[in-house]
Motif scaffolding. Structure first.
Motif, PDB file in Angstrom:
ATOM      1  N   PHE A  89       0.840  -1.198   0.000  1.00  0.00           N
ATOM      2  CA  PHE A  89       0.000   0.000   0.000  1.00  0.00           C
ATOM      3  C   PHE A  89       0.872   1.243   0.000  1.00  0.00           C
ATOM      4  O   PHE A  89       2.022   1.232   0.442  1.00  0.00           O
ATOM      5  CB  PHE A  89      -0.944   0.013   1.204  1.00  0.00           C
ATOM      6  N   ALA A  90       0.310   2.314  -0.524  1.00  0.00           N
ATOM      7  CA  ALA A  90       0.891   3.649  -0.393  1.00  0.00           C
ATOM      8  C   ALA A  90       0.286   4.316   0.830  1.00  0.00           C
ATOM      9  O   ALA A  90      -0.802   3.947   1.289  1.00  0.00           O
ATOM     10  CB  ALA A  90       0.608   4.471  -1.645  1.00  0.00           C
ATOM     11  N   VAL A  91       0.992   5.298   1.378  1.00  0.00           N
ATOM     12  CA  VAL A  91       0.471   6.068   2.505  1.00  0.00           C
ATOM     13  C   VAL A  91       0.441   7.543   2.129  1.00  0.00           C
ATOM     14  O   VAL A  91       1.347   8.038   1.450  1.00  0.00           O
ATOM     15  CB  VAL A  91       1.306   5.873   3.790  1.00  0.00           C
ATOM     16  N   ALA A  92      -0.608   8.234   2.565  1.00  0.00           N
ATOM     17  CA  ALA A  92      -0.724   9.669   2.345  1.00  0.00           C
ATOM     18  C   ALA A  92      -1.195  10.304   3.640  1.00  0.00           C
ATOM     19  O   ALA A  92      -2.204   9.876   4.213  1.00  0.00           O
ATOM     20  CB  ALA A  92      -1.705   9.973   1.213  1.00  0.00           C
ATOM     21  N   GLY A  93      -0.467  11.308   4.110  1.00  0.00           N
ATOM     22  CA  GLY A  93      -0.831  11.923   5.383  1.00  0.00           C
ATOM     23  C   GLY A  93      -0.613  13.417   5.385  1.00  0.00           C
ATOM     24  O   GLY A  93       0.284  13.943   4.708  1.00  0.00           O
ATOM     25  N   GLN A  94      -1.446  14.096   6.170  1.00  0.00           N
ATOM     26  CA  GLN A  94      -1.391  15.546   6.298  1.00  0.00           C
ATOM     27  C   GLN A  94      -1.032  15.924   7.727  1.00  0.00           C
ATOM     28  O   GLN A  94      -1.660  15.455   8.684  1.00  0.00           O
ATOM     29  CB  GLN A  94      -2.748  16.164   5.955  1.00  0.00           C
ATOM     30  N   HIS A  95      -0.004  16.760   7.894  1.00  0.00           N
ATOM     31  CA  HIS A  95       0.423  17.251   9.200  1.00  0.00           C
ATOM     32  C   HIS A  95       0.706  16.068  10.146  1.00  0.00           C
ATOM     33  O   HIS A  95       1.619  15.292   9.874  1.00  0.00           O
ATOM     34  CB  HIS A  95      -0.602  18.231   9.757  1.00  0.00           C
ATOM     35  N   THR A  96      -0.043  15.892  11.221  1.00  0.00           N
ATOM     36  CA  THR A  96       0.176  14.723  12.069  1.00  0.00           C
ATOM     37  C   THR A  96       0.097  13.449  11.244  1.00  0.00           C
ATOM     38  O   THR A  96       0.865  12.506  11.459  1.00  0.00           O
ATOM     39  CB  THR A  96      -0.863  14.667  13.205  1.00  0.00           C
ATOM     40  N   GLY A  97      -0.821  13.411  10.296  1.00  0.00           N
ATOM     41  CA  GLY A  97      -0.950  12.240   9.436  1.00  0.00           C
ATOM     42  C   GLY A  97       0.302  11.960   8.627  1.00  0.00           C
ATOM     43  O   GLY A  97       0.578  10.799   8.283  1.00  0.00           O
ATOM     44  N   ALA A  98       1.094  12.995   8.302  1.00  0.00           N
ATOM     45  CA  ALA A  98       2.348  12.779   7.579  1.00  0.00           C
ATOM     46  C   ALA A  98       3.353  12.054   8.459  1.00  0.00           C
ATOM     47  O   ALA A  98       4.058  11.141   7.999  1.00  0.00           O
ATOM     48  CB  ALA A  98       2.910  14.113   7.096  1.00  0.00           C
ATOM     49  N   SER A  99       3.431  12.443   9.728  1.00  0.00           N
ATOM     50  CA  SER A  99       4.303  11.722  10.659  1.00  0.00           C
ATOM     51  C   SER A  99       3.812  10.290  10.847  1.00  0.00           C
ATOM     52  O   SER A  99       4.615   9.346  10.879  1.00  0.00           O
ATOM     53  CB  SER A  99       4.352  12.449  12.003  1.00  0.00           C
ATOM     54  N   LEU A 100       2.508  10.117  10.970  1.00  0.00           N
ATOM     55  CA  LEU A 100       1.956   8.772  11.091  1.00  0.00           C
ATOM     56  C   LEU A 100       2.270   7.940   9.861  1.00  0.00           C
ATOM     57  O   LEU A 100       2.603   6.747   9.973  1.00  0.00           O
ATOM     58  CB  LEU A 100       0.446   8.844  11.304  1.00  0.00           C
ATOM     59  N   ALA A 101       2.193   8.548   8.682  1.00  0.00           N
ATOM     60  CA  ALA A 101       2.471   7.819   7.449  1.00  0.00           C
ATOM     61  C   ALA A 101       3.906   7.312   7.427  1.00  0.00           C
ATOM     62  O   ALA A 101       4.177   6.157   7.068  1.00  0.00           O
ATOM     63  CB  ALA A 101       2.198   8.714   6.238  1.00  0.00           C
ATOM     64  N   LEU A 102       4.855   8.165   7.808  1.00  0.00           N
ATOM     65  CA  LEU A 102       6.256   7.747   7.836  1.00  0.00           C
ATOM     66  C   LEU A 102       6.484   6.648   8.859  1.00  0.00           C
ATOM     67  O   LEU A 102       7.243   5.703   8.616  1.00  0.00           O
ATOM     68  CB  LEU A 102       7.156   8.944   8.138  1.00  0.00           C
TER      69      LEU A 102
END
Length: 263
Positions: A89-102
């Protein structure tokens, strides 16, 4: 489509769209919910299988027993991905979601996360410390509703317009008000530098020109010079809500066209 995954008392709520193509896992900013992705879900589902999760303790996901670190939230989200039988899967996250994605990509291990689309990583240590000390203080519920008026004024300032989106933000926060700052604080304590540097997949930095964290892309590109960067002009953040078709087109193109992506 909407559903829950996980054991009783620890269920994670998700929205999904699409029946074929590569999978993308969508992770929202704090202290919002997966409904910020809802306008983009139909467009994403035309070429991808999209799953937008509510972070544990936000939206309709059950809360953990207490505040977690980013790694703890990411582990629960990866467990939810596993429970749905998703392999690559790919991950896409915004702000906190970007840290969660990584962090999801780090926990998943090499070869499983195929692409990462990140918006608004807070990479500078001094900035994270400042935000941690000032951005999300504990707040009581005001019997006269003053806390809701404060939220409205704040989000009208940082999210601008339209009022329907501001209303969504305020409603999302009001529904989890007693723990609205848990994931915020986790994000401000989390240093994503190593995870960004070592992520074994193509990286896209997708940011709105007036996003309050748009400046973070410069440091991200220094850490990860092979990353691609797309900056959308004439808009602020919350791209899945404001420009859903364009958001979906950019994600689909990146996930399906970058060499090494899933077939």
């Amino acid at each position: 489509m909407r559903g829950y995954v996980g054991p009783e008392g620890a269920q994670i709520h998700y929205r999904s769209s699409g029946t074929g193509g590569p999978v993308v896992v969508l992770l929202h900013e704090s202290p919002q919910a997966s409904n910020v992705f809802e306008p983009a879900m139909p467009a994403l589902g035309r070429s991808l299988r999209a799953f937008a999760f509510d972070t544990p303790g936000y939206g309709l996901s059950d809360p953990p027993a207490g505040p977690l670190e980013i790694s703890g939230y990411a582990r629960l989200l990866l467990d939810a991905v596993d429970a749905l039988g998703i392999e690559e899967f790919a991950v896409a996250g915004q702000h906190t979601g970007a840290s969660l994605a990584l962090e999801v990509a780090r926990l998943a291990g090499p070869g499983r996360v195929t692409h990462a689309i990140l918006s608004g990583l807070v990479l500078d240590r001094a900035e994270r410390e400042h935000l941690g000390a000032t951005w999300a203080p504990d707040k009581p519920i005001d019997p006269t509703g003053g806390h809701l008026r404060d939220l409205w004024e704040r989000y009208l300032t940082i999210w601008e317009q339209p009022p329907q989106l501001v209303n969504l933000a305020v409603a999302n926060i009001a529904s989890v008000f007693e723990r609205y700052n848990w994931a915020y604080r986790a994000a401000f304590r989390y240093d994503p530098t190593d995870a960004l540097r070592t992520a074994p997949c193509p990286i896209l930095l997708l940011t709105a020109a007036r996003d309050m964290l748009a400046h973070c892309d410069e440091l991200a590109l220094e850490i990860r010079p092979d990353a691609r960067a797309v900056r959308l002009t004439d808009t602020t953040g919350q791209l899945p809500w404001r420009v859903p078709e364009q958001f979906a087109e950019i994600l689909s193109s990146f996930i399906t066209e970058v060499p090494g992506g899933p077939s």
